[in-house]
Design a protein around this motif. Sequence first.
Motif, PDB file in Angstrom:
ATOM      1  N   ARG A  89       0.049   0.207  -6.991  1.00 45.11           N
ATOM      2  CA  ARG A  89       1.160   1.481  -7.292  1.00 45.11           C
ATOM      3  C   ARG A  89       0.667   2.801  -6.479  1.00 45.11           C
ATOM      4  NH1 ARG A  89       1.130   3.265 -13.381  1.00 45.11           N
ATOM      5  NH2 ARG A  89      -0.899   3.841 -12.788  1.00 45.11           N
ATOM      6  N   SER A  90      -0.775   3.094  -6.467  1.00 49.52           N
ATOM      7  CA  SER A  90      -1.154   4.030  -5.767  1.00 49.52           C
ATOM      8  C   SER A  90      -0.850   3.829  -4.245  1.00 49.52           C
ATOM      9  CB  SER A  90      -2.566   4.348  -5.980  1.00 49.52           C
ATOM     10  OG  SER A  90      -2.746   4.678  -7.238  1.00 49.52           O
ATOM     11  N   GLU A  91      -1.095   2.576  -3.638  1.00 49.41           N
ATOM     12  CA  GLU A  91      -0.907   2.439  -2.235  1.00 49.41           C
ATOM     13  C   GLU A  91       0.781   2.615  -1.700  1.00 49.41           C
ATOM     14  OE1 GLU A  91      -4.249  -1.111  -1.539  1.00 49.41           O
ATOM     15  OE2 GLU A  91      -2.026  -1.751  -2.002  1.00 49.41           O
ATOM     16  N   LEU A  92       1.547   1.906  -2.874  1.00 52.27           N
ATOM     17  CA  LEU A  92       2.936   2.367  -2.720  1.00 52.27           C
ATOM     18  C   LEU A  92       3.268   3.527  -2.413  1.00 52.27           C
ATOM     19  CD1 LEU A  92       4.234  -0.723  -4.588  1.00 52.27           C
ATOM     20  CD2 LEU A  92       4.331  -0.609  -2.242  1.00 52.27           C
ATOM     21  N   ASN A  93       2.718   4.517  -3.412  1.00 57.63           N
ATOM     22  CA  ASN A  93       3.132   6.090  -3.586  1.00 57.63           C
ATOM     23  C   ASN A  93       2.493   6.723  -2.349  1.00 57.63           C
ATOM     24  OD1 ASN A  93       4.393   7.952  -5.082  1.00 57.63           O
ATOM     25  ND2 ASN A  93       2.463   8.707  -5.584  1.00 57.63           N
TER      26      ASN A  93
ATOM     27  N   HIS B  40      -8.987  -6.044 -15.401  1.00 59.07           N
ATOM     28  CA  HIS B  40      -9.034  -6.245 -14.045  1.00 59.07           C
ATOM     29  C   HIS B  40      -7.652  -6.361 -13.423  1.00 59.07           C
ATOM     30  CE1 HIS B  40     -10.033  -8.089 -10.505  1.00 59.07           C
ATOM     31  NE2 HIS B  40      -9.290  -9.195 -10.699  1.00 59.07           N
ATOM     32  N   ILE B  41      -6.604  -6.932 -14.157  1.00 58.70           N
ATOM     33  CA  ILE B  41      -5.237  -7.012 -13.558  1.00 58.70           C
ATOM     34  C   ILE B  41      -4.739  -5.687 -13.441  1.00 58.70           C
ATOM     35  CG2 ILE B  41      -2.911  -7.839 -13.983  1.00 58.70           C
ATOM     36  CD1 ILE B  41      -4.120 -10.321 -15.394  1.00 58.70           C
ATOM     37  N   HIS B  42      -4.882  -4.818 -14.670  1.00 55.15           N
ATOM     38  CA  HIS B  42      -4.356  -3.530 -14.716  1.00 55.15           C
ATOM     39  C   HIS B  42      -5.018  -2.650 -13.416  1.00 55.15           C
ATOM     40  CE1 HIS B  42      -4.437   0.692 -16.440  1.00 55.15           C
ATOM     41  NE2 HIS B  42      -3.169   0.498 -16.177  1.00 55.15           N
ATOM     42  N   SER B  43      -6.098  -3.033 -13.253  1.00 56.85           N
ATOM     43  CA  SER B  43      -6.803  -1.943 -12.154  1.00 56.85           C
ATOM     44  C   SER B  43      -6.218  -2.262 -10.599  1.00 56.85           C
ATOM     45  CB  SER B  43      -8.165  -2.319 -11.938  1.00 56.85           C
ATOM     46  OG  SER B  43      -8.796  -1.725 -10.869  1.00 56.85           O
ATOM     47  N   ALA B  44      -5.730  -3.910 -10.518  1.00 57.50           N
ATOM     48  CA  ALA B  44      -5.200  -4.039  -9.439  1.00 57.50           C
ATOM     49  C   ALA B  44      -3.797  -3.690  -9.353  1.00 57.50           C
ATOM     50  CB  ALA B  44      -4.944  -5.724  -9.130  1.00 57.50           C
ATOM     51  N   PHE B  45      -3.042  -3.668 -10.386  1.00 57.37           N
ATOM     52  CA  PHE B  45      -1.713  -2.997 -10.452  1.00 57.37           C
ATOM     53  C   PHE B  45      -1.691  -1.450 -10.074  1.00 57.37           C
ATOM     54  CE2 PHE B  45       1.325  -0.382 -13.006  1.00 57.37           C
ATOM     55  CZ  PHE B  45       2.472  -1.222 -12.904  1.00 57.37           C
ATOM     56  N   CYS B  46      -2.615  -0.933 -10.523  1.00 61.23           N
ATOM     57  CA  CYS B  46      -2.807   0.941 -10.374  1.00 61.23           C
ATOM     58  C   CYS B  46      -3.109   0.824  -8.790  1.00 61.23           C
ATOM     59  CB  CYS B  46      -3.618   1.186 -11.203  1.00 61.23           C
ATOM     60  SG  CYS B  46      -3.347   1.369 -12.879  1.00 61.23           S
ATOM     61  N   THR B  47      -3.918   0.022  -8.232  1.00 58.82           N
ATOM     62  CA  THR B  47      -4.193   0.267  -6.895  1.00 58.82           C
ATOM     63  C   THR B  47      -2.899   0.146  -6.142  1.00 58.82           C
ATOM     64  OG1 THR B  47      -6.397  -0.649  -7.390  1.00 58.82           O
ATOM     65  CG2 THR B  47      -5.542  -0.676  -5.030  1.00 58.82           C
TER      66      THR B  47
ATOM     67  N   SER C 121      12.558   8.226   0.838  1.00 55.17           N
ATOM     68  CA  SER C 121      12.397   9.051  -0.214  1.00 55.17           C
ATOM     69  C   SER C 121      13.468   8.679  -1.371  1.00 55.17           C
ATOM     70  CB  SER C 121      13.005  10.648   0.082  1.00 55.17           C
ATOM     71  OG  SER C 121      14.274  10.454   1.023  1.00 55.17           O
ATOM     72  N   CYS C 122      14.087   7.406  -1.442  1.00 54.52           N
ATOM     73  CA  CYS C 122      15.167   6.937  -2.385  1.00 54.52           C
ATOM     74  C   CYS C 122      14.362   6.911  -3.659  1.00 54.52           C
ATOM     75  CB  CYS C 122      15.663   5.775  -1.853  1.00 54.52           C
ATOM     76  SG  CYS C 122      14.706   3.971  -2.338  1.00 54.52           S
ATOM     77  N   ASP C 123      15.404   6.858  -4.544  1.00 61.59           N
ATOM     78  CA  ASP C 123      14.673   6.907  -6.130  1.00 61.59           C
ATOM     79  C   ASP C 123      14.078   5.463  -6.265  1.00 61.59           C
ATOM     80  OD1 ASP C 123      16.101   9.103  -6.786  1.00 61.59           O
ATOM     81  OD2 ASP C 123      17.984   8.226  -7.643  1.00 61.59           O
ATOM     82  N   GLY C 124      14.358   4.391  -5.780  1.00 55.35           N
ATOM     83  CA  GLY C 124      13.611   3.136  -5.943  1.00 55.35           C
ATOM     84  C   GLY C 124      12.209   3.221  -5.501  1.00 55.35           C
ATOM     85  N   CYS C 125      11.933   4.174  -4.515  1.00 49.64           N
ATOM     86  CA  CYS C 125      10.488   4.207  -3.917  1.00 49.64           C
ATOM     87  C   CYS C 125       9.902   5.249  -4.814  1.00 49.64           C
ATOM     88  CB  CYS C 125      10.774   4.334  -2.362  1.00 49.64           C
ATOM     89  SG  CYS C 125      11.013   3.014  -1.498  1.00 49.64           S
ATOM     90  N   VAL C 126      10.416   6.361  -4.786  1.00 44.05           N
ATOM     91  CA  VAL C 126       9.764   7.842  -5.496  1.00 44.05           C
ATOM     92  C   VAL C 126       9.386   7.424  -6.815  1.00 44.05           C
ATOM     93  CG1 VAL C 126      10.328   9.877  -5.998  1.00 44.05           C
ATOM     94  CG2 VAL C 126      11.196   9.436  -4.241  1.00 44.05           C
ATOM     95  N   GLN C 127      10.233   6.705  -7.614  1.00 48.49           N
ATOM     96  CA  GLN C 127       9.756   6.325  -9.088  1.00 48.49           C
ATOM     97  C   GLN C 127       8.928   5.516  -9.563  1.00 48.49           C
ATOM     98  OE1 GLN C 127      13.456   6.038 -11.156  1.00 48.49           O
ATOM     99  NE2 GLN C 127      14.640   7.659 -10.113  1.00 48.49           N
ATOM    100  N   VAL C 128       8.085   4.785  -8.304  1.00 49.13           N
ATOM    101  CA  VAL C 128       7.118   3.779  -8.680  1.00 49.13           C
ATOM    102  C   VAL C 128       6.068   4.395  -9.331  1.00 49.13           C
ATOM    103  CG1 VAL C 128       6.047   4.283  -6.434  1.00 49.13           C
ATOM    104  CG2 VAL C 128       5.835   2.016  -7.509  1.00 49.13           C
ATOM    105  N   ALA C 129       5.766   5.867  -9.424  1.00 49.80           N
ATOM    106  CA  ALA C 129       4.517   6.169  -9.979  1.00 49.80           C
ATOM    107  C   ALA C 129       4.933   6.116 -11.632  1.00 49.80           C
ATOM    108  CB  ALA C 129       4.355   7.656  -9.494  1.00 49.80           C
TER     109      ALA C 129
ATOM    110  N   ALA D  32      -9.571   4.686  -7.708  1.00 47.50           N
ATOM    111  CA  ALA D  32      -9.365   5.684  -6.500  1.00 47.50           C
ATOM    112  C   ALA D  32      -9.230   4.910  -5.452  1.00 47.50           C
ATOM    113  CB  ALA D  32     -10.467   6.800  -6.537  1.00 47.50           C
ATOM    114  N   LEU D  33      -8.225   4.995  -4.396  1.00 46.11           N
ATOM    115  CA  LEU D  33      -8.225   4.450  -3.231  1.00 46.11           C
ATOM    116  C   LEU D  33      -9.250   4.782  -2.332  1.00 46.11           C
ATOM    117  CD1 LEU D  33      -4.394   4.346  -2.585  1.00 46.11           C
ATOM    118  CD2 LEU D  33      -6.135   2.466  -3.165  1.00 46.11           C
TER     119      LEU D  33
END
Length: 249
Positions: A88-92, A79-86, A98-106, A198-199
């Motif tokens: 992470r996908s939203e942020l991406n 359940h926690i992993h699913s929330a984390f993935c969601t 386009s800075c490294d700190g934002c691009v590398q979140v995936a 999937a979002l």
Amino acid sequence: MAIQRALLLIADIGGYTKFMKVHRINLAHAQVVVGRLLEAVIDAGRGRLKLNKLEGDAALFWAPLKAGGSLDVVDLAAHIHSAFCTRRSELNIDRLCSCDGCVQVADLKLKFVAHVGEVAQQKVKRWTELAGVDVIVVHRLLKNGVPLAEYVLATEPALDGARPEVRALAVRLEERFEGLEDGDTFYLDLHALEPPPALGRGTTWWRRLWSWVRLTWRALPYMLGLRTPCDGFRNMDTARAEVEGARHD
């Protein structure tokens, strides 16, 4: 201090050290991104788990257990992993920067270690810490040879509450951890338990703009020098050293 039986669960963001080695100009955004991922992890654990503290790129959860009682730690982790993935996908998807700190979140991953044992709550000024040998043991599980990026590694007692069909997927880890008997740890592939969420939506220019504005606002104290990036975040090696030190005191 009253001693009680409890489930201990650490959710640890993998790839954090490499992620934070971005150029300093991007470090403020990286700090905010990791903070938002940890917020998603904490919110997902709320209700069935108590957050004891943040330890660098990880969150230490616990839940008191009645005699003979158990919790489905695999279901909790999924359940926690699913929330984390969601998140992470939203942020991406909503990324405008386009800075490294934002691009590398995936590239960031989430893994879990779990153990059941005896703990005591210890008050230190304004903070309540968990103390006991089993707190040390669960931290030792973080350094392991599991050949996966995202997994649940649990001791046998921690798996008691898992469904039989899920326990059948567990692989014994033939590795020795101090404080545990040989061969009584098992790991499961998180992706075999539940698919990445999937979002079900795309993004729009205003969503991306709003995401950028919110990111910039939260990063502003770091950019202005009012806060130093990584303040309040401790490396897990430091956290383990502190636990070890407490054991010897």
